[in-house]
Design a protein around this motif. Structure first.
Motif, PDB file in Angstrom:
ATOM      1  N   ALA A 268      32.444 110.942 -21.160  1.00  0.00           N
ATOM      2  CA  ALA A 268      31.678 112.192 -21.194  1.00  0.00           C
ATOM      3  C   ALA A 268      30.213 111.973 -20.835  1.00  0.00           C
ATOM      4  N   LEU A 269      29.636 110.856 -21.278  1.00  0.00           N
ATOM      5  CA  LEU A 269      28.218 110.600 -21.032  1.00  0.00           C
ATOM      6  C   LEU A 269      27.925 110.278 -19.570  1.00  0.00           C
ATOM      7  N   ARG A 270      28.975 110.039 -18.775  1.00  0.00           N
ATOM      8  CA  ARG A 270      28.749 109.751 -17.364  1.00  0.00           C
ATOM      9  C   ARG A 270      28.060 110.923 -16.667  1.00  0.00           C
ATOM     10  N   GLY A 271      28.332 112.140 -17.145  1.00  0.00           N
ATOM     11  CA  GLY A 271      27.746 113.307 -16.506  1.00  0.00           C
ATOM     12  C   GLY A 271      26.672 113.977 -17.338  1.00  0.00           C
ATOM     13  N   ALA A 272      26.117 113.259 -18.325  1.00  0.00           N
ATOM     14  CA  ALA A 272      25.145 113.860 -19.242  1.00  0.00           C
ATOM     15  C   ALA A 272      23.711 113.613 -18.794  1.00  0.00           C
ATOM     16  N   ASP A 273      22.809 114.487 -19.245  1.00  0.00           N
ATOM     17  CA  ASP A 273      21.381 114.294 -19.003  1.00  0.00           C
ATOM     18  C   ASP A 273      20.886 113.070 -19.765  1.00  0.00           C
ATOM     19  N   ASP A 274      19.797 112.477 -19.270  1.00  0.00           N
ATOM     20  CA  ASP A 274      19.222 111.301 -19.931  1.00  0.00           C
ATOM     21  C   ASP A 274      18.794 111.620 -21.364  1.00  0.00           C
ATOM     22  N   ALA A 298      28.219  99.396 -16.355  1.00  0.00           N
ATOM     23  CA  ALA A 298      29.273  98.625 -15.697  1.00  0.00           C
ATOM     24  C   ALA A 298      30.500  99.459 -15.334  1.00  0.00           C
ATOM     25  N   ALA A 299      30.567 100.669 -15.848  1.00  0.00           N
ATOM     26  CA  ALA A 299      31.767 101.481 -15.648  1.00  0.00           C
ATOM     27  C   ALA A 299      31.937 101.870 -14.177  1.00  0.00           C
ATOM     28  N   PRO A 300      33.157 101.841 -13.668  1.00  0.00           N
ATOM     29  CA  PRO A 300      33.403 102.257 -12.277  1.00  0.00           C
ATOM     30  C   PRO A 300      33.271 103.770 -12.142  1.00  0.00           C
ATOM     31  N   PRO A 301      33.193 104.274 -10.917  1.00  0.00           N
ATOM     32  CA  PRO A 301      33.084 105.728 -10.726  1.00  0.00           C
ATOM     33  C   PRO A 301      34.263 106.458 -11.358  1.00  0.00           C
ATOM     34  N   ALA A 302      33.998 107.641 -11.892  1.00  0.00           N
ATOM     35  CA  ALA A 302      35.039 108.458 -12.527  1.00  0.00           C
ATOM     36  C   ALA A 302      35.104 109.814 -11.846  1.00  0.00           C
ATOM     37  N   ARG A 303      36.288 110.411 -11.862  1.00  0.00           N
ATOM     38  CA  ARG A 303      36.444 111.737 -11.264  1.00  0.00           C
ATOM     39  C   ARG A 303      35.707 112.771 -12.105  1.00  0.00           C
ATOM     40  N   LEU A 304      35.067 113.697 -11.416  1.00  0.00           N
ATOM     41  CA  LEU A 304      34.306 114.737 -12.092  1.00  0.00           C
ATOM     42  C   LEU A 304      35.188 115.530 -13.046  1.00  0.00           C
ATOM     43  N   SER A 305      36.430 115.809 -12.641  1.00  0.00           N
ATOM     44  CA  SER A 305      37.337 116.587 -13.491  1.00  0.00           C
ATOM     45  C   SER A 305      37.632 115.857 -14.797  1.00  0.00           C
ATOM     46  N   ASP A 306      37.732 114.514 -14.733  1.00  0.00           N
ATOM     47  CA  ASP A 306      37.975 113.727 -15.950  1.00  0.00           C
ATOM     48  C   ASP A 306      36.763 113.755 -16.868  1.00  0.00           C
ATOM     49  N   VAL A 307      35.568 113.655 -16.269  1.00  0.00           N
ATOM     50  CA  VAL A 307      34.338 113.702 -17.067  1.00  0.00           C
ATOM     51  C   VAL A 307      34.215 115.052 -17.761  1.00  0.00           C
ATOM     52  N   GLU A 308      34.448 116.138 -17.006  1.00  0.00           N
ATOM     53  CA  GLU A 308      34.330 117.476 -17.584  1.00  0.00           C
ATOM     54  C   GLU A 308      35.366 117.698 -18.671  1.00  0.00           C
ATOM     55  N   ALA A 309      36.576 117.179 -18.495  1.00  0.00           N
ATOM     56  CA  ALA A 309      37.620 117.331 -19.508  1.00  0.00           C
ATOM     57  C   ALA A 309      37.229 116.619 -20.794  1.00  0.00           C
ATOM     58  N   SER A 310      36.647 115.418 -20.662  1.00  0.00           N
ATOM     59  CA  SER A 310      36.210 114.672 -21.846  1.00  0.00           C
ATOM     60  C   SER A 310      35.074 115.401 -22.549  1.00  0.00           C
ATOM     61  N   ILE A 314      34.995 116.913 -26.483  1.00  0.00           N
ATOM     62  CA  ILE A 314      33.952 116.639 -27.475  1.00  0.00           C
ATOM     63  C   ILE A 314      33.314 117.943 -27.955  1.00  0.00           C
ATOM     64  N   LEU A 315      33.131 118.897 -27.051  1.00  0.00           N
ATOM     65  CA  LEU A 315      32.614 120.207 -27.447  1.00  0.00           C
ATOM     66  C   LEU A 315      33.559 120.892 -28.426  1.00  0.00           C
ATOM     67  N   ALA A 316      34.856 120.721 -28.213  1.00  0.00           N
ATOM     68  CA  ALA A 316      35.842 121.309 -29.133  1.00  0.00           C
ATOM     69  C   ALA A 316      35.699 120.700 -30.526  1.00  0.00           C
ATOM     70  N   ILE A 317      35.463 119.402 -30.588  1.00  0.00           N
ATOM     71  CA  ILE A 317      35.253 118.737 -31.882  1.00  0.00           C
ATOM     72  C   ILE A 317      33.980 119.265 -32.526  1.00  0.00           C
ATOM     73  N   ALA A 318      32.926 119.438 -31.717  1.00  0.00           N
ATOM     74  CA  ALA A 318      31.652 119.938 -32.248  1.00  0.00           C
ATOM     75  C   ALA A 318      31.815 121.340 -32.825  1.00  0.00           C
ATOM     76  N   ARG A 319      32.576 122.188 -32.143  1.00  0.00           N
ATOM     77  CA  ARG A 319      32.787 123.557 -32.647  1.00  0.00           C
ATOM     78  C   ARG A 319      33.610 123.535 -33.929  1.00  0.00           C
ATOM     79  N   ARG A 320      34.599 122.646 -33.984  1.00  0.00           N
ATOM     80  CA  ARG A 320      35.408 122.546 -35.211  1.00  0.00           C
ATOM     81  C   ARG A 320      34.535 122.117 -36.395  1.00  0.00           C
ATOM     82  N   LEU A 321      33.652 121.166 -36.171  1.00  0.00           N
ATOM     83  CA  LEU A 321      32.755 120.716 -37.236  1.00  0.00           C
ATOM     84  C   LEU A 321      31.774 121.824 -37.627  1.00  0.00           C
ATOM     85  N   ALA A 322      31.331 122.601 -36.624  1.00  0.00           N
ATOM     86  CA  ALA A 322      30.413 123.703 -36.911  1.00  0.00           C
ATOM     87  C   ALA A 322      31.097 124.786 -37.729  1.00  0.00           C
TER      88      ALA A 322
END
Length: 336
Positions: A268-274, A298-310, A314-322
């Motif tokens: 998930a952090l592959r596509g996150a802001d600094d 060191a991680a190899p390139p990942a598909r955008l769809s996989d990053v967004e799914a991850s 995590i957002l679903a977990i955050a909403r459940r905790l909220a």
């Protein structure tokens, strides 16, 4: 030591799955009877993926379970008045209204429970010919991720109309729910004395879009913006995206990280802001943060769809905790 570390990397669902595998079929079955369809599906999938379970892993999960249970007290209360009063005192009348309606109106709702067990494609096939207002009500009654998947299987031309109707729902009278009962041949209505059920609204529409695929979300928002710019802006303001996690306080981030597996976080952090990356690093131990930094580099390139799914997971977990009151999204007083 390696096995113990694997246990620490497990998220809450994986730990629950390991616990169920440990206590035996009969005990696990009795507990599963008291869980929601989504929880059963998630835990069942996690159990099916369990491999190479060691005694150290079992010991780690059991110790955590015992520590958690010591801090909880089972009241065994099943009183409607108690539930109403407790939630109202805790959250205030306005905030508690939606939660109370969902609990008490849906408690004996066989139709809604059957929908929650159904595949989103099957739900879409069931409702695609209904009036858009009926579809909007049904999507509002589903969990946001299930509603998003159902929306994806509906005709593209109708999606923006349905989401606009979700966003503009002001409340549903029991008579409307009874009409829905007739249409679906299922019982969805509850207490006839309730004036309206506060399902739908801007937040419901935003939550459904949050769980939708990015291309579907963009397409729907473009159509809504063209038809109703003011409504589009209101929905956009309520949407909570992955980078918005930076607004959660440090304690909330730490709570969230305990529920997220290392592999999911790394992807998930592959596509996150600094800024969000630094927020995560600052709320981990120095050693864990250094390892995560190294893994990201060191991680190899990942598909955008996989990053967004991850990220959506995590957002679903955050909403459940909220929703459970364990964290606050957005750093404010309101719990989403």
């Amino acid at each position: 030591m390696a096995e113990a570390l694997d246990t620490l990397k497990m998220d809450g669902t994986q730990q629950a799955a390991l616990l169920f595998l440990t206590v035996g079929q009969e005990r696990a079955a009795e507990v599963l009877k008291h869980m929601t369809p989504k929880e059963v599906q998630q835990i069942g999938a996690a159990m099916a993926e369990m491999r190479n379970i060691t005694l150290d892993m079992i010991d780690g999960v059991l110790r955590r379970f015992i520590e958690e249970i010591r801090n909880q007290t089972a009241l065994g209360v099943n009183s409607e008045d108690y539930i109403r009063n407790m939630l109202t005192q805790a959250l205030g009348a306005d905030k508690a209204a939606n939660i109370i309606d969902r609990i008490l109106l849906g408690r004996n709702s066989k139709g809604l429970e059957q929908l929650k067990w159904m595949d989103p494609r099957a739900i879409a096939d069931l409702i695609r010919l209904e009036h858009p207002q009926i579809i909007a009500i049904i999507l509002s009654l589903l969990d946001s991720d299930q509603a998003a998947e159902t929306l994806a299987h509906l005709p593209e031309r109708s999606r923006s109309d349905v989401i606009m109707r979700v966003a503009t729902l002001q409340g549903v009278h029991p008579a409307a729910l009874k009409e829905l009962d007739d249409i679906m041949e299922k019982q969805l209505s509850g207490n006839a004395n309730v004036k309206s059920s506060t399902i739908g609204g801007i937040e419901a529409a935003a939550n459904i879009l949050n769980f939708s695929d990015s291309n579907i979300e963009v397409s729907i928002m473009e159509q809504i913006a063209e038809a109703n710019p003011d409504l589009s802006q209101k929905i956009q303001d309520k949407m909570f995206v992955f980078d918005d996690l930076v607004s959660i306080d440090d304690r909330g981030i730490q709570t969230l990280l305990r529920e997220v597996s290392t592999d999911a976080l790394l992807l998930a952090l592959r596509g996150a802001d600094d800024g969000l990356k630094e927020k995560v690093f600052n709320n981990m131990s120095r050693r864990a943060a250094e390892m995560l930094r190294d893994d990201l580099e060191a991680a190899p390139p990942a598909r955008l769809s996989d990053v967004e799914a991850s990220q959506k997971d995590i957002l679903a977990i955050a909403r459940r905790l909220a929703e459970a009151g364990e964290i606050s999204l957005g750093g404010g007083d309101d719990l989403i």
